[in-house]
Design an enzyme around this catalytic site. Sequence first.
Site, PDB file in Angstrom:
ATOM      1  N   HIS A   1       0.820  -1.225   0.000  1.00  0.00           N
ATOM      2  CA  HIS A   1       0.000   0.000   0.000  1.00  0.00           C
ATOM      3  C   HIS A   1       0.847   1.267   0.000  1.00  0.00           C
ATOM      4  O   HIS A   1       0.341   2.337  -0.278  1.00  0.00           O
ATOM      5  CB  HIS A   1      -0.920  -0.002   1.226  1.00  0.00           C
ATOM      6  CG  HIS A   1      -2.017  -1.022   1.107  1.00  0.00           C
ATOM      7  ND1 HIS A   1      -3.321  -0.683   0.852  1.00  0.00           N
ATOM      8  CD2 HIS A   1      -1.983  -2.375   1.171  1.00  0.00           C
ATOM      9  CE1 HIS A   1      -4.055  -1.783   0.776  1.00  0.00           C
ATOM     10  NE2 HIS A   1      -3.268  -2.825   0.979  1.00  0.00           N
TER      11      HIS A   1
ATOM     12  N   ASP B   1       3.293   9.568  -0.835  1.00  0.00           N
ATOM     13  CA  ASP B   1       2.138   8.757  -0.431  1.00  0.00           C
ATOM     14  C   ASP B   1       1.924   7.671  -1.468  1.00  0.00           C
ATOM     15  O   ASP B   1       1.995   7.938  -2.676  1.00  0.00           O
ATOM     16  CB  ASP B   1       0.884   9.651  -0.356  1.00  0.00           C
ATOM     17  CG  ASP B   1      -0.102   9.171   0.701  1.00  0.00           C
ATOM     18  OD1 ASP B   1      -0.185   7.955   0.914  1.00  0.00           O
ATOM     19  OD2 ASP B   1      -0.776  10.023   1.310  1.00  0.00           O
TER      20      ASP B   1
HETATM   21  P1  ADP Z   1      -3.330   6.474   4.914  1.00  0.00           P
HETATM   22  O1  ADP Z   1      -3.617   5.092   4.442  1.00  0.00           O
HETATM   23  O2  ADP Z   1      -1.880   6.828   4.863  1.00  0.00           O
HETATM   24  O3  ADP Z   1      -3.911   6.793   6.243  1.00  0.00           O
HETATM   25  P2  ADP Z   1      -5.252   7.436   2.853  1.00  0.00           P
HETATM   26  O4  ADP Z   1      -5.587   8.825   2.454  1.00  0.00           O
HETATM   27  O5  ADP Z   1      -4.958   6.520   1.714  1.00  0.00           O
HETATM   28  O6  ADP Z   1      -4.042   7.516   3.895  1.00  0.00           O
HETATM   29  O7  ADP Z   1      -6.463   6.788   3.649  1.00  0.00           O
HETATM   30  C1  ADP Z   1      -6.997   7.348   4.814  1.00  0.00           C
HETATM   31  C2  ADP Z   1      -8.419   6.812   5.009  1.00  0.00           C
HETATM   32  O8  ADP Z   1      -8.815   7.049   6.366  1.00  0.00           O
HETATM   33  C3  ADP Z   1      -9.431   7.516   4.102  1.00  0.00           C
HETATM   34  O9  ADP Z   1     -10.409   6.604   3.672  1.00  0.00           O
HETATM   35  C4  ADP Z   1     -10.037   8.575   5.031  1.00  0.00           C
HETATM   36  O10 ADP Z   1     -11.361   8.936   4.701  1.00  0.00           O
HETATM   37  C5  ADP Z   1      -9.976   7.880   6.386  1.00  0.00           C
HETATM   38  N1  ADP Z   1      -9.807   8.894   7.442  1.00  0.00           N
HETATM   39  C6  ADP Z   1      -8.724   9.663   7.633  1.00  0.00           C
HETATM   40  N2  ADP Z   1      -8.927  10.528   8.657  1.00  0.00           N
HETATM   41  C7  ADP Z   1     -10.167  10.301   9.107  1.00  0.00           C
HETATM   42  C8  ADP Z   1     -10.963  10.864  10.148  1.00  0.00           C
HETATM   43  N3  ADP Z   1     -10.516  11.847  10.920  1.00  0.00           N
HETATM   44  N4  ADP Z   1     -12.211  10.367  10.326  1.00  0.00           N
HETATM   45  C9  ADP Z   1     -12.665   9.375   9.532  1.00  0.00           C
HETATM   46  N5  ADP Z   1     -11.955   8.790   8.548  1.00  0.00           N
HETATM   47  C10 ADP Z   1     -10.726   9.236   8.326  1.00  0.00           C
HETATM   48  O1  F6P Z   2      -2.128   2.752   4.258  1.00  0.00           O
HETATM   49  C1  F6P Z   2      -0.907   2.747   4.903  1.00  0.00           C
HETATM   50  C2  F6P Z   2      -1.027   2.287   6.335  1.00  0.00           C
HETATM   51  O2  F6P Z   2       0.227   2.114   6.863  1.00  0.00           O
HETATM   52  C3  F6P Z   2      -1.746   0.995   6.525  1.00  0.00           C
HETATM   53  O3  F6P Z   2      -0.947  -0.122   6.351  1.00  0.00           O
HETATM   54  C4  F6P Z   2      -2.201   1.170   7.921  1.00  0.00           C
HETATM   55  O4  F6P Z   2      -3.227   0.316   8.254  1.00  0.00           O
HETATM   56  C5  F6P Z   2      -2.588   2.629   7.956  1.00  0.00           C
HETATM   57  O5  F6P Z   2      -1.659   3.252   7.149  1.00  0.00           O
HETATM   58  C6  F6P Z   2      -2.677   3.190   9.367  1.00  0.00           C
HETATM   59  O6  F6P Z   2      -1.507   2.940  10.102  1.00  0.00           O
HETATM   60  P1  F6P Z   2      -1.460   2.097  11.443  1.00  0.00           P
HETATM   61  O7  F6P Z   2      -2.071   0.774  11.125  1.00  0.00           O
HETATM   62  O8  F6P Z   2      -0.021   2.024  11.802  1.00  0.00           O
HETATM   63  O9  F6P Z   2      -2.288   2.833  12.436  1.00  0.00           O
END
Ligand code: ADP
Ligand code: F6P
Length: 465
Positions: A158, A366
């Site tokens: 990912h 990212d």
């Molecule tokens: P990462 O996997 O690095 O966290 P992404 O942008 O790919 O970043 O995914 C984050 C996911 O978590 C998205 O689906 C987003 O809507 C959800 N998310 C992030 N912050 C919040 C929040 N404060 N409340 C609800 N959902 C959240």
């Molecule tokens: O999408 C990247 C990622 O590292 C996932 O593998 C992971 O579930 C998410 O971000 C949140 O991180 P963590 O599981 O360390 O809270």
Amino acid sequence: MSRLVVVSNRVAPMRPGGGTGAEGGLAVAMQRALRDRGGVWFGWSGKTLPSDSGDASIVEIGPVSYATVDLSQQDHDEYYTGFANSVLWPLFHNRIDLTDFTRRDMAGYLRVNAMFAGRLLPLLQRNDVLWIHDYHFIPLGESLRRAGCRQKMGFFLHVPWPPMEILLALPNHVSLVKQLCTYDLIGFQTEADKHSFLEYIRQEAGGEVLPSGRIRAFGMSPIVKSFPISIDTAEVAELSRRAEKGAQSKRLKKSLMKRQLVTGVDRLDYTKGLIQRLESYQHLLSNYPAFRGRVTLLQIAPPSRSDLADYQRIRHQVETIAGHINGTFAEFDWSPVRYLNRGFKRQTLMGFLRASNVGLVTPLRDGMNLVAKEFVAAQDPEDPGVLVLSRFAGAARELESALLVNPYDIEGVGDTLAKALTMPIEERRERWAAMFKHLQRYDLVYWRDTYMGALEAAPCGAAAA
Ligand code: ADP
Ligand code: F6P
């Protein structure tokens, strides 16, 4: 159809009303991917105990069995906090300076992977297909094969795969790549990630890249392909439409008093470019005084991996600069920044994205960034907001009609924000329509089905071609 067994460090059972906000992209995507097909989701329970807890505990919810294992404090420290998040995470995001490699953590990472393999094996059925996720579990396939697992196994990363020069800074890079080659299918987010991996295979591993999409390296021959992860576009559009009429969206709009809204949603992580983003916003307010009192930045940033010093530091820095901007520009009836460290229900969050004039998504690096895609899907087609997107997010390879920016160029991002906030409606609609059309076709179901199709077609056992 064979049974699907998903393995990821985070396992997040679906709750009514959506997630808790702490999940991250992987969990949000897999909840939806498993809901339709059913199967098993195996991983860490999220609990840390003084010592190891034994067998996996299993909970059935609808068509999915959630099988989870607790970690001992030592395992958690060495595998999760240590090697996964203090070595692989920063390294894969091009931050060699933040890596903290120790042989002890590396051994813990391998030990926990072997432990997970041992707990998973008794749960497997002969015709299962295994889909293993992310940097926590690169060696899991090898541990499973060693323990006698014969089922087909795919891996999906990912996060970004780093350029070869960066990967070489990892003392155990050879064994890690060899472990990855044990899978029958290796999936990356983008073509660029795949190319970085293939460069390593050719130049460092002395391997071969075959025209069929397979590689030959370390006596194994997996298929290597990119599968950009996506969102459930129709569901996000529907959630945001519903949320618009809900109490939270109405409250948000009322509180803005007709001001324009710029929104950022990110785990509180140093890869997300939060400091540079706030500095760019500060540049906007300093250099375009007409926006003072007329725009609000809503930055939602739930805390993540708070045990780690680098995460505590970024939190402190973001608090400082957000406070500084408010101290400098706020009026008695206007705060330029609303900074929130909490999660929201999915529908509420999608409503906030719909209410935004600008989605500000500016990570320094990212793998994909699902928030960028969610922002597009959540917009009102008649009056869509503008996406300002970092060119260093995997999503930029697909969302070419966004305003693409270099997040390190603070003034450039500030100027782009001004452009986004004043963009004519025709241009907004045109840019949005192109991105939405792409996301309608390339959605989460497309991602899951193309990955599963490739895995089911892959020869099993990663035997040399
Ligand atoms: P990462 O996997 O690095 O966290 P992404 O942008 O790919 O970043 O995914 C984050 C996911 O978590 C998205 O689906 C987003 O809507 C959800 N998310 C992030 N912050 C919040 C929040 N404060 N409340 C609800 N959902 C959240
Ligand atoms: O999408 C990247 C990622 O590292 C996932 O593998 C992971 O579930 C998410 O971000 C949140 O991180 P963590 O599981 O360390 O809270």
